[in-house]
Structure formats: C-alpha cells, structure tokens
Design a protein around this motif. Sequence first.
Motif, PDB file in Angstrom:
ATOM      1  N   UNK A  76       0.634  -0.952  -0.198  1.00 45.11           N
ATOM      2  CA  UNK A  76      -0.044  -0.037   0.233  1.00 45.11           C
ATOM      3  C   UNK A  76       0.849   1.472   0.363  1.00 45.11           C
ATOM      4  N   UNK A  77       0.604   2.386  -0.370  1.00 43.70           N
ATOM      5  CA  UNK A  77       0.885   3.338  -0.767  1.00 43.70           C
ATOM      6  C   UNK A  77       0.120   4.920  -0.610  1.00 43.70           C
ATOM      7  N   UNK A  78       0.852   5.913  -0.152  1.00 43.95           N
ATOM      8  CA  UNK A  78       0.631   7.421   0.120  1.00 43.95           C
ATOM      9  C   UNK A  78       0.633   8.460  -0.932  1.00 43.95           C
ATOM     10  N   UNK A  79       0.027   8.193  -1.886  1.00 49.10           N
ATOM     11  CA  UNK A  79       0.664   8.878  -2.039  1.00 49.10           C
ATOM     12  C   UNK A  79       0.857  10.122  -2.231  1.00 49.10           C
ATOM     13  N   UNK A  80       0.192  11.022  -1.258  1.00 50.34           N
ATOM     14  CA  UNK A  80       0.075  12.700  -0.667  1.00 50.34           C
ATOM     15  C   UNK A  80       1.663  12.552   0.413  1.00 50.34           C
ATOM     16  N   UNK A  81       2.492  11.391   0.507  1.00 48.79           N
ATOM     17  CA  UNK A  81       3.838  11.956   1.654  1.00 48.79           C
ATOM     18  C   UNK A  81       5.242  11.612   0.524  1.00 48.79           C
ATOM     19  N   UNK A  82       4.825  10.933  -0.464  1.00 52.49           N
ATOM     20  CA  UNK A  82       5.848  10.370  -1.472  1.00 52.49           C
ATOM     21  C   UNK A  82       6.892  12.134  -1.338  1.00 52.49           C
ATOM     22  N   UNK A  83       7.808  12.593  -1.691  1.00 54.71           N
ATOM     23  CA  UNK A  83       9.260  13.486  -1.668  1.00 54.71           C
ATOM     24  C   UNK A  83       9.361  12.909  -3.178  1.00 54.71           C
ATOM     25  N   UNK A  84       9.214  11.543  -4.415  1.00 55.20           N
ATOM     26  CA  UNK A  84       9.812  11.523  -5.434  1.00 55.20           C
ATOM     27  C   UNK A  84      10.993  10.884  -5.561  1.00 55.20           C
ATOM     28  N   UNK A  85      11.188  10.581  -4.273  1.00 53.16           N
ATOM     29  CA  UNK A  85      12.522  10.376  -4.568  1.00 53.16           C
ATOM     30  C   UNK A  85      13.435   8.822  -5.302  1.00 53.16           C
ATOM     31  N   UNK A  86      12.155   8.401  -5.964  1.00 51.00           N
ATOM     32  CA  UNK A  86      12.484   7.033  -6.713  1.00 51.00           C
ATOM     33  C   UNK A  86      13.380   6.393  -6.328  1.00 51.00           C
ATOM     34  N   UNK A  87      13.469   5.727  -5.343  1.00 53.26           N
ATOM     35  CA  UNK A  87      14.114   5.076  -5.104  1.00 53.26           C
ATOM     36  C   UNK A  87      13.615   3.304  -5.191  1.00 53.26           C
ATOM     37  N   UNK A  88      12.137   3.688  -4.529  1.00 56.77           N
ATOM     38  CA  UNK A  88      11.447   2.503  -4.657  1.00 56.77           C
ATOM     39  C   UNK A  88      11.414   1.602  -6.123  1.00 56.77           C
ATOM     40  N   UNK A  89      11.122   2.599  -7.618  1.00 62.15           N
ATOM     41  CA  UNK A  89      11.411   2.712  -8.501  1.00 62.15           C
ATOM     42  C   UNK A  89      12.551   1.838  -9.533  1.00 62.15           C
ATOM     43  N   UNK A  90      14.313   2.301  -8.450  1.00 60.96           N
ATOM     44  CA  UNK A  90      15.141   1.615  -8.761  1.00 60.96           C
ATOM     45  C   UNK A  90      15.174  -0.016  -8.478  1.00 60.96           C
ATOM     46  N   UNK A  91      14.417   0.052  -7.365  1.00 62.26           N
ATOM     47  CA  UNK A  91      14.267  -1.348  -6.120  1.00 62.26           C
ATOM     48  C   UNK A  91      13.711  -1.930  -6.429  1.00 62.26           C
ATOM     49  N   UNK A  92      13.208  -2.107  -7.099  1.00 65.42           N
ATOM     50  CA  UNK A  92      11.281  -2.753  -7.438  1.00 65.42           C
ATOM     51  C   UNK A  92      10.543  -2.154  -8.962  1.00 65.42           C
ATOM     52  N   UNK A  93      11.119  -2.009 -10.191  1.00 59.15           N
ATOM     53  CA  UNK A  93      10.441  -1.355 -11.092  1.00 59.15           C
ATOM     54  C   UNK A  93       8.984  -2.438 -11.160  1.00 59.15           C
ATOM     55  N   UNK A  94       8.850  -3.307 -11.358  1.00 56.98           N
ATOM     56  CA  UNK A  94       7.676  -4.008 -12.138  1.00 56.98           C
ATOM     57  C   UNK A  94       6.784  -3.426 -11.273  1.00 56.98           C
TER      58      UNK A  94
END
Length: 65
Positions: A4-22
């Motif tokens: 589950x994610x909380x988009x309103x808390x996201x700062x756009x660092x992008x580490x999640x995309x690098x670690x689990x792009x699927x």
Amino acid sequence: MKVDIEPEKCVGAGQCVLLAPEVFDQRDEDGIVELLATVPAPEAREGVREAAAVCPAAAIHLVEG
C-alpha cells in the motif's frame, strides 16, 4: 505480501522505482509514486521490502502474509 502507498506523503525520491520497477512507477508530471501491483510476484518481494525500508517519506507500507 500486500503493498500500500500514501502518494500524498511521497517526495519523489524514486528509490522504490529503482529497487522494484515491476511494482512501482512515478508520475511523469511530478514524480509521485504510482503502484503497479498491490501483490508483488515472489521474485520482486525483496526489492519491495528494501524500497519500503529506504523510502525517505515512509510512504510505502507492507502487510506480510
């Protein structure tokens, strides 16, 4: 595992995309996280765990089980 994610808390660092792009992506207009899969494949789970651990905004939540 369920993600589950909380988009309103996201700062756009992008580490999640690098670690689990699927499982994670970022919106083009502002870099905010988007969830591609609420239940990640077994081979993606370690990357998802790491993404949750390193998220600077604590915007990723996992339910194991």
